[in-house]
Scaffold this motif. Structure first.
Motif, PDB file in Angstrom:
ATOM      1  N   VAL A 142       0.835  -1.205   0.000  1.00  0.00           N
ATOM      2  CA  VAL A 142       0.000   0.000   0.000  1.00  0.00           C
ATOM      3  C   VAL A 142       0.870   1.256   0.000  1.00  0.00           C
ATOM      4  CG1 VAL A 142      -1.718   1.329   1.280  1.00  0.00           C
ATOM      5  CG2 VAL A 142      -1.924  -1.158   1.131  1.00  0.00           C
ATOM      6  N   SER A 143       1.918   1.266   0.831  1.00  0.00           N
ATOM      7  CA  SER A 143       2.808   2.432   0.899  1.00  0.00           C
ATOM      8  C   SER A 143       3.506   2.669  -0.435  1.00  0.00           C
ATOM      9  CB  SER A 143       3.850   2.232   2.012  1.00  0.00           C
ATOM     10  OG  SER A 143       3.224   2.103   3.270  1.00  0.00           O
ATOM     11  N   LEU A 144       3.959   1.602  -1.068  1.00  0.00           N
ATOM     12  CA  LEU A 144       4.627   1.734  -2.369  1.00  0.00           C
ATOM     13  C   LEU A 144       3.654   2.182  -3.450  1.00  0.00           C
ATOM     14  CD1 LEU A 144       6.975  -1.394  -2.367  1.00  0.00           C
ATOM     15  CD2 LEU A 144       7.671   1.000  -2.230  1.00  0.00           C
ATOM     16  N   SER A 145       2.391   1.799  -3.322  1.00  0.00           N
ATOM     17  CA  SER A 145       1.403   2.250  -4.313  1.00  0.00           C
ATOM     18  C   SER A 145       1.213   3.763  -4.235  1.00  0.00           C
ATOM     19  CB  SER A 145       0.068   1.525  -4.103  1.00  0.00           C
ATOM     20  OG  SER A 145      -0.572   1.943  -2.903  1.00  0.00           O
ATOM     21  N   ILE A 146       1.246   4.323  -3.008  1.00  0.00           N
ATOM     22  CA  ILE A 146       1.174   5.779  -2.857  1.00  0.00           C
ATOM     23  C   ILE A 146       2.417   6.427  -3.458  1.00  0.00           C
ATOM     24  CG2 ILE A 146       1.062   7.688  -1.195  1.00  0.00           C
ATOM     25  CD1 ILE A 146      -1.490   6.044  -1.357  1.00  0.00           C
ATOM     26  N   GLY A 147       3.588   5.842  -3.196  1.00  0.00           N
ATOM     27  CA  GLY A 147       4.827   6.354  -3.776  1.00  0.00           C
ATOM     28  C   GLY A 147       4.805   6.297  -5.293  1.00  0.00           C
ATOM     29  N   SER A 148       4.182   5.258  -5.852  1.00  0.00           N
ATOM     30  CA  SER A 148       4.086   5.124  -7.310  1.00  0.00           C
ATOM     31  C   SER A 148       3.221   6.230  -7.903  1.00  0.00           C
ATOM     32  CB  SER A 148       3.509   3.750  -7.670  1.00  0.00           C
ATOM     33  OG  SER A 148       4.342   2.705  -7.213  1.00  0.00           O
ATOM     34  N   PRO A 170       3.374  13.861   8.279  1.00  0.00           N
ATOM     35  CA  PRO A 170       2.155  13.491   9.021  1.00  0.00           C
ATOM     36  C   PRO A 170       2.033  11.978   9.222  1.00  0.00           C
ATOM     37  CG  PRO A 170       1.644  15.092   7.318  1.00  0.00           C
ATOM     38  CD  PRO A 170       3.041  14.639   7.081  1.00  0.00           C
ATOM     39  N   SER A 171       2.531  11.198   8.252  1.00  0.00           N
ATOM     40  CA  SER A 171       2.475   9.739   8.386  1.00  0.00           C
ATOM     41  C   SER A 171       3.231   9.277   9.625  1.00  0.00           C
ATOM     42  CB  SER A 171       3.064   9.066   7.142  1.00  0.00           C
ATOM     43  OG  SER A 171       2.288   9.338   5.995  1.00  0.00           O
ATOM     44  N   LYS A 193      -5.947   9.078  10.113  1.00  0.00           N
ATOM     45  CA  LYS A 193      -6.641   7.893   9.617  1.00  0.00           C
ATOM     46  C   LYS A 193      -6.776   7.880   8.096  1.00  0.00           C
ATOM     47  CE  LYS A 193      -9.197   6.806  13.819  1.00  0.00           C
ATOM     48  NZ  LYS A 193     -10.522   6.617  14.445  1.00  0.00           N
ATOM     49  N   ILE A 194      -6.435   8.985   7.457  1.00  0.00           N
ATOM     50  CA  ILE A 194      -6.427   9.018   5.990  1.00  0.00           C
ATOM     51  C   ILE A 194      -5.154   8.373   5.446  1.00  0.00           C
ATOM     52  CG2 ILE A 194      -6.491  10.549   3.969  1.00  0.00           C
ATOM     53  CD1 ILE A 194      -7.952  12.586   5.672  1.00  0.00           C
ATOM     54  N   LEU A 195      -4.128   8.340   6.268  1.00  0.00           N
ATOM     55  CA  LEU A 195      -2.800   7.892   5.831  1.00  0.00           C
ATOM     56  C   LEU A 195      -2.605   6.400   6.083  1.00  0.00           C
ATOM     57  CD1 LEU A 195      -0.924  10.913   7.431  1.00  0.00           C
ATOM     58  CD2 LEU A 195      -1.467  10.618   4.998  1.00  0.00           C
ATOM     59  N   PRO A 196      -1.934   5.697   5.166  1.00  0.00           N
ATOM     60  CA  PRO A 196      -1.743   4.252   5.333  1.00  0.00           C
ATOM     61  C   PRO A 196      -0.876   3.876   6.534  1.00  0.00           C
ATOM     62  CG  PRO A 196      -0.486   5.072   3.448  1.00  0.00           C
ATOM     63  CD  PRO A 196      -1.378   6.185   3.892  1.00  0.00           C
ATOM     64  N   ALA A 197       0.015   4.771   6.969  1.00  0.00           N
ATOM     65  CA  ALA A 197       0.904   4.440   8.088  1.00  0.00           C
ATOM     66  C   ALA A 197       0.115   4.144   9.360  1.00  0.00           C
ATOM     67  CB  ALA A 197       1.894   5.578   8.334  1.00  0.00           C
ATOM     68  N   THR A 198      -0.973   4.879   9.589  1.00  0.00           N
ATOM     69  CA  THR A 198      -1.793   4.676  10.786  1.00  0.00           C
ATOM     70  C   THR A 198      -2.410   3.288  10.795  1.00  0.00           C
ATOM     71  OG1 THR A 198      -2.333   7.033  10.881  1.00  0.00           O
ATOM     72  CG2 THR A 198      -3.762   5.540  12.096  1.00  0.00           C
ATOM     73  N   TRP A 199      -3.024   2.920   9.676  1.00  0.00           N
ATOM     74  CA  TRP A 199      -3.660   1.602   9.585  1.00  0.00           C
ATOM     75  C   TRP A 199      -2.620   0.497   9.519  1.00  0.00           C
ATOM     76  CZ3 TRP A 199      -8.432   1.833  10.981  1.00  0.00           C
ATOM     77  CH2 TRP A 199      -9.186   2.978  10.716  1.00  0.00           C
ATOM     78  N   GLY A 200      -1.480   0.776   8.862  1.00  0.00           N
ATOM     79  CA  GLY A 200      -0.417  -0.222   8.789  1.00  0.00           C
ATOM     80  C   GLY A 200       0.131  -0.553  10.160  1.00  0.00           C
ATOM     81  N   TYR A 201       0.308   0.484  10.986  1.00  0.00           N
ATOM     82  CA  TYR A 201       0.814   0.269  12.342  1.00  0.00           C
ATOM     83  C   TYR A 201      -0.176  -0.556  13.162  1.00  0.00           C
ATOM     84  CZ  TYR A 201       2.399   1.287  17.081  1.00  0.00           C
ATOM     85  OH  TYR A 201       2.828   1.166  18.384  1.00  0.00           O
TER      86      TYR A 201
END
Length: 238
Positions: A142-148, A170-171, A193-201
Motif C-alpha cells: 500500500v505504501s509503495l502504491s502511494i509512492g508510485s 504526518p504519516s 486515519k487518511i494515511l496508510p501508516a496509521t492503519w499499517g501500524y
C-alpha cells in the motif's frame, strides 16, 4: 513472462548500486532505529513491546514515500520514457519492476530490524511471525502504491520532494508510532486515519490483524492502482 522477470531482476541489480535507494531503504531507517530505539525504551520501558512495529512503519514510509518516487521520475520524466516507446516496451514495466524491487528491499530492511531489535534493545518479537510478515507485506504494498502515484504524477523533482514530505511527516507524527493517537486533537486524529501508516501500524501490532484495520489499506491500494493506470495512460498519450 521471461522478459518481465528479466526486467525485475535487472532493476534489482540497478537498485543495489543506487545510492538514493541505499540511503532511503537502509541507511536512514536503520540509523534512526539505532538512535531512537534506545531512547524509546529508556524513556518508556513499555515501548519495547511495539518497538519493532514502530521502527518498521518509519522505515517503510521512508523508502516508499521518499525513496521510490524520485526513481520513477527518472524514468517517466526523462527521455527514458521515449526509449521505452521506441522499443515497444510497455510503460508499466518500469513502475512494476521498481515496485517489486523496492518491496524486496523494504522487506529485507524490516527483517533486519526484527532480528536486531530483541538483541540490542530487548524488544519483544511479534507473537506470530508469519502473520506479522503477511500484514507487513500488505502495508509495504500500500505504501509503495502511494509512492508510485507520486512518482507518476509529479514530474518536477523539487516539487516532488515537497509533496513527499507533506505526506511523509504526518504519516510519522500522526500514525501512533511516536505517541498514542488518543493524545492527538480530534482533527489530527482524523487526518492520521487518511494515511496508510496509521492503519499499517495498527495492522502489524499483535492482535491487530482483523478486517477493521485491513479494509482501509485495501481501499487505499485500490484507489492508488486506479490512479496509476490513469497516469500511465496519460503518459502513453503524451
Amino acid at each position: 513472462m521471461s522478459a518481465f522477470l528479466y526486467g525485475v531482476a535487472l532493476q534489482w541489480k540497478l537498485d543495489i548500486r543506487s545510492k538514493s535507494l541505499l540511503i532511503t531503504c537502509y541507511v536512514v531507517p536503520l540509523l534512526f532505529f539505532a538512535v531512537m530505539g534506545g531512547m524509546f525504551t529508556s524513556i518508556n520501558p513499555q515501548a519495547k513491546y511495539t518497538l519493532i512495529q514502530s521502527m518498521t512503519v518509519l522505515g517503510v514510509s521512508t523508502g516508499a514515500l521518499i525513496g521510490l518516487p524520485p526513481s520513477l521520475v527518472e524514468i517517466y520524466g526523462s527521455d527514458i520514457k521515449k526509449v521505452y516507446k521506441a522499443n515497444g516496451v510497455p510503460l508499466y514495466l518500469g513502475m512494476v519492476s521498481m515496485f517489486l524491487s523496492a518491496f524486496i528491499h523494504l522487506l529485507i530492511m524490516c527483517a533486519i530490524i526484527c532480528i536486531i531489535a530483541p538483541i540490542a534493545f530487548d524488544a519483544t518479537l511479534p507473537a506470530s511471525l508469519p502473520l506479522y510478515f503477511s500484514s507487513l507485506a500488505v502495508f509495504i504494498a500500500v505504501s509503495l502504491s502511494i509512492g508510485s502515484v507520486l512518482g507518476l504524477w509529479v514530474k518536477n523533482q523539487a516539487k516532488l520532494t515537497m509533496i513527499s514530505q507533506v505526506i511523509f511527516l504526518p504519516s510519522i507524527m500522526l500514525s501512533g508510532i511516536m505517541f498514542s493517537t488518543s493524545l492527538l486533537p480530534r482533527f489530527f486524529e482524523i487526518v492520521g486515519k487518511i494515511l496508510p501508516a496509521t492503519w499499517g501500524y495498527q495492522l502489524i501490532v499483535d492482535e491487530g490483524f482483523y478486517f477493521g484495520n485491513l479494509w482501509p489499506l485495501l481501499a487505499i491500494l485500490l484507489g492508488a492502482v486506479i490512479l496509476c493506470v490513469f497516469l500511465l495512460r496519460r503518459l502513453k498519450s503524451e
